[in-house]
Design a protein around this motif. Structure first.
Motif, PDB file in Angstrom:
ATOM      1  N   VAL A   1      40.474   2.244  48.839  1.00  0.00           N
ATOM      2  CA  VAL A   1      41.657   1.983  49.667  1.00  0.00           C
ATOM      3  C   VAL A   1      42.946   1.998  48.846  1.00  0.00           C
ATOM      4  O   VAL A   1      43.073   1.253  47.871  1.00  0.00           O
ATOM      5  CB  VAL A   1      41.514   0.608  50.369  1.00  0.00           C
ATOM      6  N   PRO A   2      43.928   2.860  49.202  1.00  0.00           N
ATOM      7  CA  PRO A   2      45.260   2.695  48.639  1.00  0.00           C
ATOM      8  C   PRO A   2      45.787   1.307  48.995  1.00  0.00           C
ATOM      9  O   PRO A   2      45.385   0.752  50.028  1.00  0.00           O
ATOM     10  CB  PRO A   2      46.075   3.787  49.348  1.00  0.00           C
ATOM     11  N   PRO A   3      46.606   0.672  48.164  1.00  0.00           N
ATOM     12  CA  PRO A   3      47.396   1.252  47.075  1.00  0.00           C
ATOM     13  C   PRO A   3      46.739   1.244  45.707  1.00  0.00           C
ATOM     14  O   PRO A   3      47.444   1.342  44.693  1.00  0.00           O
ATOM     15  CB  PRO A   3      48.612   0.317  47.060  1.00  0.00           C
ATOM     16  N   HIS A   4      45.417   1.113  45.626  1.00  0.00           N
ATOM     17  CA  HIS A   4      44.772   1.172  44.318  1.00  0.00           C
ATOM     18  C   HIS A   4      44.973   2.561  43.711  1.00  0.00           C
ATOM     19  O   HIS A   4      44.995   3.568  44.433  1.00  0.00           O
ATOM     20  CB  HIS A   4      43.294   0.820  44.449  1.00  0.00           C
ATOM     21  N   PRO A   5      45.124   2.629  42.385  1.00  0.00           N
ATOM     22  CA  PRO A   5      45.579   3.876  41.759  1.00  0.00           C
ATOM     23  C   PRO A   5      44.621   5.054  41.905  1.00  0.00           C
ATOM     24  O   PRO A   5      45.067   6.195  42.017  1.00  0.00           O
ATOM     25  CB  PRO A   5      45.748   3.489  40.280  1.00  0.00           C
ATOM     26  N   GLY A   6      43.302   4.799  41.907  1.00  0.00           N
ATOM     27  CA  GLY A   6      42.343   5.895  41.997  1.00  0.00           C
ATOM     28  C   GLY A   6      42.484   6.699  43.273  1.00  0.00           C
ATOM     29  O   GLY A   6      42.732   7.920  43.225  1.00  0.00           O
ATOM     30  N   PRO A   7      42.326   6.078  44.442  1.00  0.00           N
ATOM     31  CA  PRO A   7      42.477   6.843  45.689  1.00  0.00           C
ATOM     32  C   PRO A   7      43.884   7.397  45.907  1.00  0.00           C
ATOM     33  O   PRO A   7      44.036   8.475  46.485  1.00  0.00           O
ATOM     34  CB  PRO A   7      42.106   5.829  46.786  1.00  0.00           C
ATOM     35  N   VAL A   8      44.901   6.686  45.426  1.00  0.00           N
ATOM     36  CA  VAL A   8      46.271   7.204  45.551  1.00  0.00           C
ATOM     37  C   VAL A   8      46.419   8.496  44.746  1.00  0.00           C
ATOM     38  O   VAL A   8      46.952   9.502  45.245  1.00  0.00           O
ATOM     39  CB  VAL A   8      47.300   6.157  45.078  1.00  0.00           C
ATOM     40  N   ALA A   9      45.941   8.480  43.500  1.00  0.00           N
ATOM     41  CA  ALA A   9      46.042   9.670  42.647  1.00  0.00           C
ATOM     42  C   ALA A   9      45.232  10.823  43.222  1.00  0.00           C
ATOM     43  O   ALA A   9      45.692  11.975  43.229  1.00  0.00           O
ATOM     44  CB  ALA A   9      45.553   9.336  41.236  1.00  0.00           C
TER      45      ALA A   9
END
Length: 460
Positions: free
Chosen positions: A165-173
């Motif tokens: 789930v965003p805003p975690h950096p992995g899925p956002v990137a």
């Protein structure tokens, strides 16, 4: 840390990685060598065997070790300080009692897991887990049995939110690299994370927790260890909840303002925005929370000198956890620096599977080979981005690809993953037990995410 061009072929590097893991397991489980020493020794030998120039080996080792410590040590230290204060004042017990009163004793693991899903929305996995440690231990002490019954569903909830789930950096990137819509990824990701957590982490974690009993280090002491005067006047539930929500609010402000700055809604050079972004950095938010806890919890209960002694007591047991976690990061860093990820992605890029299956398999291979979930996620997203553009996928299907890649980067956590050591040491597990519990749970969680994403991919 720069990733060098592979000195050898993929087959050789994979063999080196497999042998290194096997040797590490033998040293720790059979020879009974201290995990810290075993990890440092195997990391050094692996760096040489993988073809990293001898002159670069020390820097490679220190880069992996220091990089992991930089992200873990501050969070763990500040988190256990906060946890110690909550534990000794009875605050953790107050929160635990309130949760149990709402959900009932039999649903205590479910209550902790749901709370972790909520808190895990903006907070990183390791930070959220550290904050919840005193609550987990308080509930386990109250009802008895293995701490894993409560720890595994809670840790699985933080892992699910962090990976998907965003805003975690992995899925956002990953969404950004593939040209997807982060907002839609968030909207679809929340129900996917919740369902996958319930099936792959809660049901599995409670089953494992009932079967396996561990003896964690008493990093928060015992509720009956002689400080009855403090525990006799516990803080109110509202005060405890406020302390836990305080870092959550700061981190949410950080995330929201950063997003607005990126979109241009808020000027990037706005001083007030930069100040709030700074306050919402996870280590800063936890530091401010520890200081606030002294203001809220200390008056009438203990002096500043006593508070210092309490926090000193909490720091001692975590030194080994921090060092072993850093050494685990060193081992994973060596594998990344060897170029094994580059070789592996080039070898797998021509697979003739459906794009979502291909993405999952590549992320899984990278996760197993080098340990870092974030590296596996971002590398895979970059690799398949050209195919995403060529197929002109809509934002919904890009989001499903993000989840499939996140699933692959979650499964099979083992000795080259710093999180493996963090969870194992927090909850008193040796390597064998961690493989039987945390590795299994991460794998079932990842598979649940992938199956949900694949089902939606086929249906829509």
């Amino acid at each position: 840390m720069d990733i060098m061009e592979p000195a050898y072929g993929t087959a050789y590097l994979l063999t080196v990685a497999a042998v290194a893991v096997a040797v590490l397991l033998v040293l720790i489980m059979k020879v009974r060598l201290h995990p810290f020493l075993a990890l440092v020794l195997v990391s050094m030998v692996t760096a040489v065997a993988a073809g990293i120039p001898l002159a670069d080996v020390p820097d490679t080792l220190l880069a992996g070790f220091g990089g992991t410590l930089g992200s873990v040590a501050l969070l763990v230290a500040l988190g256990v300080m906060l946890g110690r204060l909550l534990e000794k004042t009875g605050g953790a017990q107050v929160l635990a009692n309130t949760l149990i009163a709402r959900f009932g004793e039999k649903r205590a693991p479910l209550a902790l897991g749901i709370a972790a899903l909520i808190f895990g929305f903006p907070i990183f996995f390791d930070a959220g887990l550290v904050i919840f440690l005193p609550i987990i231990f308080s509930v386990a002490r109250q009802f008895g049995g293995s701490v894993l019954l409560y720890a595994l569903p809670t840790a699985g909830a933080f892992a699910a939110m962090h990976a998907i789930v965003p805003p975690h950096p992995g899925p956002v990137a990953a969404a950004d690299l593939m040209g997807g819509d982060i907002g839609l990824t968030l909207i679809v990701g929340v129900p996917v994370a919740v369902v996958a957590w319930f099936v792959g982490a809660y049901l599995v974690g409670t089953r494992l927790g009932r079967r396996i009993v561990t003896s964690p280090a008493a990093m928060f002491g015992d509720a009956s260890d002689g400080d009855d005067r403090i525990a006799a006047d516990p803080p109110k539930f509202v005060a405890v909840l406020g302390l836990l929500l305080f870092p959550l609010i700061l981190i949410c402000l950080n995330t929201g303002i950063s997003t607005l700055q990126t979109s241009g809604t808020v000027p990037e050079d706005a001083a007030w925005a930069d100040a709030l972004v700074l306050l919402g950095q996870t280590p800063v938010a936890l530091l401010l929370t520890v200081l606030l806890s002294l203001v809220v919890l200390a008056p009438g209960r203990f002096s500043m000198q006593r508070a210092t002694a309490l926090m000193d007591d909490a720091l001692g047991p975590i030194c080994a956890i921090i060092l072993i976690t850093g050494a685990g990061g060193m081992f994973g860093g060596v594998l990344r620096a060897s170029g094994i990820g580059t070789s592996l992605t080039e070898s797998l890029s021509g697979l003739g599977f459906s794009l979502i299956v291909q993405a999952f398999l590549i992320a899984t291979a990278l996760r197993v080979a080098q340990g870092s979930a974030t590296v596996a996620l971002t590398t895979t997203a970059g690799l398949v981005s050209a195919q995403v553009a060529a197929q002109e996928l809509d934002d919904f299907h890009v989001a499903l690809l993000v989840f499939a890649i996140a699933a692959g980067s979650t499964v099979l956590s083992h000795v080259n993953d710093s999180g493996f050591w963090l969870v194992g040491r927090f909850f008193g597990m040796d390597v064998k037990t961690t493989l039987k519990t945390w590795t299994v749970l991460e794998t079932t969680l990842g598979l649940a995410v992938f199956l949900l994403a694949a089902l939606l991919w086929v249906v829509f």
